[in-house]
Every structure is written in structure tokens, then in C-alpha cells.
Design a protein around this motif. Structure first.
Motif, PDB file in Angstrom:
ATOM      1  N   SER A   1       0.839  -1.205   0.000  1.00 13.32           N
ATOM      2  CA  SER A   1       0.000   0.000   0.000  1.00 13.32           C
ATOM      3  C   SER A   1       0.874   1.254   0.000  1.00 13.32           C
ATOM      4  N   ARG A   2       2.022   1.182   0.669  1.00 13.02           N
ATOM      5  CA  ARG A   2       2.936   2.318   0.685  1.00 13.02           C
ATOM      6  C   ARG A   2       3.523   2.535  -0.712  1.00 13.02           C
ATOM      7  N   THR A   3       3.849   1.424  -1.382  1.00 22.10           N
ATOM      8  CA  THR A   3       4.399   1.534  -2.730  1.00 22.10           C
ATOM      9  C   THR A   3       3.434   2.271  -3.647  1.00 22.10           C
ATOM     10  N   GLN A   4       2.130   1.967  -3.483  1.00 23.50           N
ATOM     11  CA  GLN A   4       1.113   2.644  -4.284  1.00 23.50           C
ATOM     12  C   GLN A   4       1.201   4.156  -4.097  1.00 23.50           C
ATOM     13  N   ILE A   5       1.299   4.567  -2.817  1.00 30.83           N
ATOM     14  CA  ILE A   5       1.321   5.997  -2.518  1.00 30.83           C
ATOM     15  C   ILE A   5       2.601   6.629  -3.059  1.00 30.83           C
ATOM     16  N   VAL A   6       3.725   5.903  -2.869  1.00 34.74           N
ATOM     17  CA  VAL A   6       4.998   6.401  -3.389  1.00 34.74           C
ATOM     18  C   VAL A   6       4.902   6.591  -4.904  1.00 34.74           C
ATOM     19  N   MET A   7       4.389   5.554  -5.581  1.00 38.70           N
ATOM     20  CA  MET A   7       4.284   5.623  -7.040  1.00 38.70           C
ATOM     21  C   MET A   7       3.391   6.785  -7.472  1.00 38.70           C
ATOM     22  N   GLU A   8       2.205   6.869  -6.834  1.00 37.43           N
ATOM     23  CA  GLU A   8       1.253   7.914  -7.198  1.00 37.43           C
ATOM     24  C   GLU A   8       1.876   9.300  -7.056  1.00 37.43           C
ATOM     25  N   ASN A   9       2.495   9.537  -5.868  1.00 32.42           N
ATOM     26  CA  ASN A   9       3.089  10.852  -5.623  1.00 32.42           C
ATOM     27  C   ASN A   9       4.230  11.148  -6.581  1.00 32.42           C
ATOM     28  N   LEU A  10       5.098  10.147  -6.767  1.00 25.29           N
ATOM     29  CA  LEU A  10       6.261  10.340  -7.620  1.00 25.29           C
ATOM     30  C   LEU A  10       5.835  10.637  -9.062  1.00 25.29           C
ATOM     31  N   LEU A  11       4.921   9.819  -9.580  1.00 24.81           N
ATOM     32  CA  LEU A  11       4.510   9.988 -10.976  1.00 24.81           C
ATOM     33  C   LEU A  11       3.774  11.313 -11.179  1.00 24.81           C
ATOM     34  N   GLN A  12       2.932  11.667 -10.207  1.00 23.99           N
ATOM     35  CA  GLN A  12       2.196  12.925 -10.330  1.00 23.99           C
ATOM     36  C   GLN A  12       3.169  14.099 -10.329  1.00 23.99           C
ATOM     37  N   GLN A  13       4.184  13.996  -9.471  1.00 22.90           N
ATOM     38  CA  GLN A  13       5.178  15.065  -9.386  1.00 22.90           C
ATOM     39  C   GLN A  13       5.989  15.162 -10.679  1.00 22.90           C
ATOM     40  N   ILE A  14       6.266  14.000 -11.271  1.00 24.01           N
ATOM     41  CA  ILE A  14       6.991  13.978 -12.543  1.00 24.01           C
ATOM     42  C   ILE A  14       6.181  14.728 -13.605  1.00 24.01           C
ATOM     43  N   VAL A  15       4.872  14.467 -13.628  1.00 27.50           N
ATOM     44  CA  VAL A  15       4.000  15.153 -14.587  1.00 27.50           C
ATOM     45  C   VAL A  15       3.957  16.657 -14.299  1.00 27.50           C
TER      46      VAL A  15
END
Lengths: 138, 278, 132
Positions: free
Chosen positions: B175-189
Motif C-alpha cells: 500500500s505504501r508503494t502505491q502511494i509512493v508511485m502515485e506521488n512520484l509519478l504525479q510530481q513527474i507530470v
């Protein structure tokens, strides 16, 4: 924990053209309970995979969309019912990399990873019923 | 009429309160001033409801108010850190106190038995409700903490124009990986960054599951069209990774955040030069 | 029948997918695109999927096919603008779209295509140099 159904509807899926409206309906159910974009995307992707199986192997069938709640969380449940030939070896079908069709063969196990609950009932000659549930915070 | 047995309690509200608070203090589950106000209100409302009770308590609108109050008290006790035992004792001591008063009021043993029976039924029902409310209160605390932790635990930092970094502290579960991925990818965009650095210096151990989560994050970043560098590989992490037979060869890994940044500069064709003093 | 428009921009082809894909539409896109590459001898294909909210295994496979097929025909494919939720879902599904090159947005995708053409030109140059 008991799950309560708040609202539900049925859709008949017999042609490929029925897929996009179904995906949109499922998405609307997710939006209604405030599901995040990521969980919505996972839910409609899982729906897309399963409805393809329904058309390809089951020759079409019925899809039930439900808005459910278990007291702690709200979610969307989608049930795919076909009267196709059924799946001979369910253990094998749930293994990564297995497929009888020409797709990549990550249909069922991949789909299972996208949702919180995944239930499959199949009987040779009597069709297959797959039920998936995605919780809002799941 | 059954309720006649219990309606007399209202006249002895004050002595009941005295006995109750005594019992609460003895059981060690009293925390002073706030309690007293709450307890007074509860006793008063409860006894009034009893006095006006006519028929089944489940159908009485007065009891609904009492139930709302006790649910509120329990959930706030849960949030204030009372133990489940202390929470349950709140009503069991009230029952004891009421029984004591009743035994003084009613002399006929059959009537006393009936009165206690009814009191038990009402209060036991409320005890169950308080338990549920107590649990909900605690669960609220937990879910709020979970939200807070997941929010503070994934800060995405823009370290350079086009480079974002995300230090991960603590274990990486799915579940943490999901949040990490979501935040990271959104920030990349949002920042239009083409390089992301994932620093795992703060991750205590990397087993095959954590490695799988890291690989997923890297794959998702690449699908978006950005490159992901993993930094902060400590010697013991390198050892376990190899011993467990995890394949990280498809991923750019660096020992420190500094060397990851250097690699990122190289990829963006940037150079850092020392200014010459003329 | 519904079709996704393919625009020609010099040596490149530009495809912007504005609707959610279904299987037939994706299959049509695959064949249309390959035919157009052949017709114009295009050197690069840019597929913008920023408006696409779902890619499942079938559409993922089509994207992979397009990349590999165009590569054989000497055209580089770049997929741009994938949404974060779509990327995470694909990874969870077990699809990493091997062979597909991605970029954050159309601008970066164009840069990438140009630099790819550039490097392939340079490689040929280097090869010539080595032979001398």
C-alpha cells in the motif's frame, strides 16, 4: 463482515460495442463514492479484461454493477456471468502467463492484482461467474 | 407495570452519583473533572428516561438520546486513550450503583429480581453499544494516523530543474508503494521532470517483496517516459539482494544520493564546474 | 467505422488518441498506422495517449505491436503523455510494454524522435570513420 448493496444495475453484454458504455457506467459508480483516479483506473481496467473474456470465451453474458458498503468502507462490485464452456483447470488459469487465447496471458492473475476481492466460480459446460470488488480505500 | 420498579431511581439520583463515582475511583477508571460533568449528564438523562419509560426501552425516544450520549462518551474515551476495561467499567459500575440503590428501595425479592433483570437488559445493551463506539473511536485514531504517516512519509523534492527525488524512510509494503508511485509519478507530470531519484537509505531491509515494489516503481516511471535511479544502496542491502537472487541489473542503482545526482546531471548533459577566481 | 486520425508532419506521423480505446478501434489503428508508415516512408511515430484513461492488456499489446512493427519498417515509435494512474495499473497488471519508448509529453517526444534520428545518422557516420 457483512456487505450491504446500496444500488445495483444489470447490463447485457453481447457485442464489443457494449464494452465502452459498461466501462463508463462502472467508472461512474466509482466516482459516486469518491474513489481515487488510480483505484477507478484499476477497477475499469479489471472490468475491461473480464468483459473481454466474457465476450471471447463466454459468448457474451450479463454484468451486474453494485455499489456496496461493509460499514467501514464503500466500494464497487462487478459480477460477470456467462453461459460459456467454463474453465477446465482453474488453478492453471489463475497462474501468471497462462492463456488459451492469443492475448498476453495475464488476464486472470493480472486482473486479480488490480482489485481487492476476486472470486471465480466455473463449471465445465455451465459457464463462469467472476465477481470483483474494489474498495474506495483499498 | 414493570417500569414502576425502576422509576423510583430518579429520586435517588444524587446518592447514586456518589456511589457511582466512588466505584469508578475504586476501579481506577476515573479521570476527574471532565468525567464528572459527563457522568452527571448521563445519570440524569438515563434516570429521566427510566422514569418516563412506558413499554419497551428499544422504542423509547428518550433512550435514543441516552444512547447517543453514551456513544459519544465512549468514543471520546476511546480517543483519550482509555483501555477497553476502563471503558466497560464505566457502565458496569453504574449498574452496580443502581443495583445497590434498588436493593434499598425495593423490599419484595420478586420485584427486586424483576427490576434488576430489566436494568441489566437495558444497561447490557448499552455496554455493547459503548464497545462498538469505543472501537470506532480507536479506529478513527488509527486511520487518521495512517493518513498522516502516508502523507508525511512520501515527500517528493525537486532537487534540480528536471530532477525530482523521493527519500523513502521505513518499510515498503504494497500500500505504501502505491502511494509512493502515485506521488512520484504525479510530481513527474507536474514538474515535467525526466529523472526521478528514489533514495532507499532509510529502508531498513530489502527482501524480494520490497525489491519487487522498487522494480514496479521503476517500470511505472519508465512507462511515463522518465528514468528512475535508485540510490542509497548500503553494503548489506547489496549483499542480501545478491544472496536472495534478486535481479536489479535492469535498474540504475547508486550508492549515494550524491552519485545518483551526478548520474542525473550526466544524463541531462549538465556539468557542475568550480568557478575560477581571476 | 470509427477511426483514429493519423497526421503527417514531415518525416513523422502524429497520432492523438482522444477517445477511450476498444479492441476493434485499437486493431484498426495498428493496421492504419503501419500502412501510413509504409506509404510515406515515415521515420518516426508519435502516439499521444494523454487523454486515454484506460489501457488494458489488449491495448497494451497493440501499442507493443505498433512499436515493433514500425521498428522493422525503420520507424521509431514514441508513446507520450501516459497518465500516472494508467502507468501504475499497467505495472500492477504485469505489463511493462517492453520495446515501447515513452516520453512525458509531445514536446519531449518530438525531441526524442529527432535525437534518435540524429544518433542513428551519427552511428552510420562513425561506422564509416572506423572503416577508413
Amino acid at each position: 463482515m457483512t456487505t450491504i448493496t446500496n444500488s445495483k444495475e444489470e447490463a447485457l453484454i453481447i457485442r464489443e460495442q457494449d464494452v465502452v458504455p459498461l466501462r463508463n457506467r462502472v467508472k461512474e459508480y466509482g466516482v459516486k463514492i469518491g474513489m481515487s483516479i488510480l483505484n477507478q483506473t484499476k477497477l475499469i481496467t479489471a472490468t475491461s479484461e473480464l468483459v473481454r473474456n466474457l465476450l471471447k470465451y463466454g459468448g457474451g453474458g450479463k454484468v451486474i454493477i453494485e455499489s456496496v458498503s461493509n460499514g467501514r468502507d464503500n466500494g464497487v462490485r462487478v459480477t460477470f456471468i456467462d453461459n460459456g464452456p467454463g474453465i477446465a483447470d482453474i488453478t492453471l488459469a489463475m497462474k501468471d502467463g497462462y492463456s488459451t487465447g492469443k492475448s498476453l496471458g495475464l488476464g486472470l492473475p493480472g486482473t486479480k492484482r488490480l482489485v481487492n476481492e476476486f472470486d471465480i466460480k466455473t463449471e465445465l459446460g455451465n459457464g463462469t461467474t467472476v465477481t470483483i470488488t474494489k474498495w474506495k480505500n483499498g | 407495570m414493570q417500569n414502576n420498579f425502576l422509576s423510583g431511581l430518579k429520586e435517588h439520583e444524587n446518592s447514586l452519583l456518589t456511589i457511582w463515582s466512588q466505584l469508578l475511583i475504586e476501579s481506577g477508571s476515573d479521570d476527574g473533572a471532565v468525567e464528572e460533568e459527563e457522568s452527571k449528564e448521563f445519570a440524569s438523562l438515563f434516570l429521566s428516561a427510566l422514569a418516563s419509560l412506558n413499554g419497551k426501552f428499544q422504542d423509547s425516544p428518550e433512550f435514543e438520546k441516552v444512547e447517543d450520549l453514551i456513544v459519544g462518551i465512549s468514543s471520546s474515551r476511546g480517543k483519550r486513550g482509555f483501555s477497553p476495561r476502563e471503558n466497560a467499567q464505566y457502565l458496569t459500575t453504574f449498574k452496580q450503583a443502581s443495583s445497590q440503590i434498588l436493593s434499598k428501595l425495593i423490599k419484595d425479592s420478586e420485584e427486586l429480581y424483576q427490576a434488576n433483570l430489566q436494568l441489566n437488559e437495558i444497561l447490557d445493551n448499552m455496554t455493547i453499544m459503548t464497545f462498538e463506539a469505543y472501537m470506532r473511536g480507536r479506529e478513527d485514531v488509527i486511520s487518521r494516523q495512517v493518513d498522516e504517516i502516508s502523507e508525511i512519509s512520501t515527500p517528493v523534492i525537486t532537487v534540480w530543474d528536471g530532477i525530482v527525488a523521493l527519500p523513502i524512510i521505513g518499510t515498503l509494503d504494497s500500500s505504501r508503494t502505491q502511494i509512493v508511485m502515485e506521488n512520484l509519478l504525479q510530481q513527474i507530470v507536474d514538474t515535467g521532470s525526466s529523472i526521478a531519484i528514489l533514495d532507499i537509505s532509510g529502508v531498513p531491509a530489502v527482501d524480494s517483496l520490497v525489491a519487487q515494489h522498487l522494480i514496479k516503481t521503476v517500470s511505472a516511471t519508465r512507462l511515463m517516459g522518465a528514468e528512475c535511479i535508485i540510490s542509497g544502496i548500503r553494503p548489506e542491502i547489496a549483499q542480501t539482494v545478491v544472496h536472495l537472487g534478486i535481479d536489479l541489473t535492469g535498474i540504475i542503482t547508486k550508492a549515494t544520493l550524491a552519485s545518483a545526482l551526478k548520474t542525473a546531471f550526466d544524463m541531462l548533459q549538465l556539468t557542475v564546474v568550480k568557478r575560477k577566481l581571476v | 467505422m470509427e477511426r483514429i486520425p493519423i497526421l503527417k508532419m514531415g518525416d513523422f506521423l502524429l497520432v492523438t488518441i482522444q477517445v477511450d480505446l476498444y479492441d476493434q478501434l485499437a486493431e484498426n489503428l495498428e493496421s492504419d498506422l503501419i500502412n501510413t508508415i509504409s506509404k510515406h516512408s515515415s521515420k518516426g511515430v508519435l502516439i499521444d495517449i494523454s487523454a486515454v484513461s484506460i489501457i488494458d492488456s489488449f491495448m497494451g499489446r497493440i501499442l507493443g505491436n505498433i512499436a515493433v512493427m514500425s521498428k522493422i519498417m525503420d520507424a521509431q515509435t514514441v508513446v507520450v503523455g501516459m497518465q500516472p494512474a494508467v502507468a501504475i495499473t499497467l505495472v500492477e497488471l504485469g505489463l511493462s510494454l517492453n520495446g515501447v519508448i515513452s516520453a512525458l509529453n509531445v514536446e519531449r517526444g518530438m525531441d526524442l524522435l529527432r535525437s534518435k534520428m540524429h544518433t542513428s545518422d551519427n552511428e552510420e557516420q562513425d561506422y564509416d570513420d572506423d572503416n577508413e
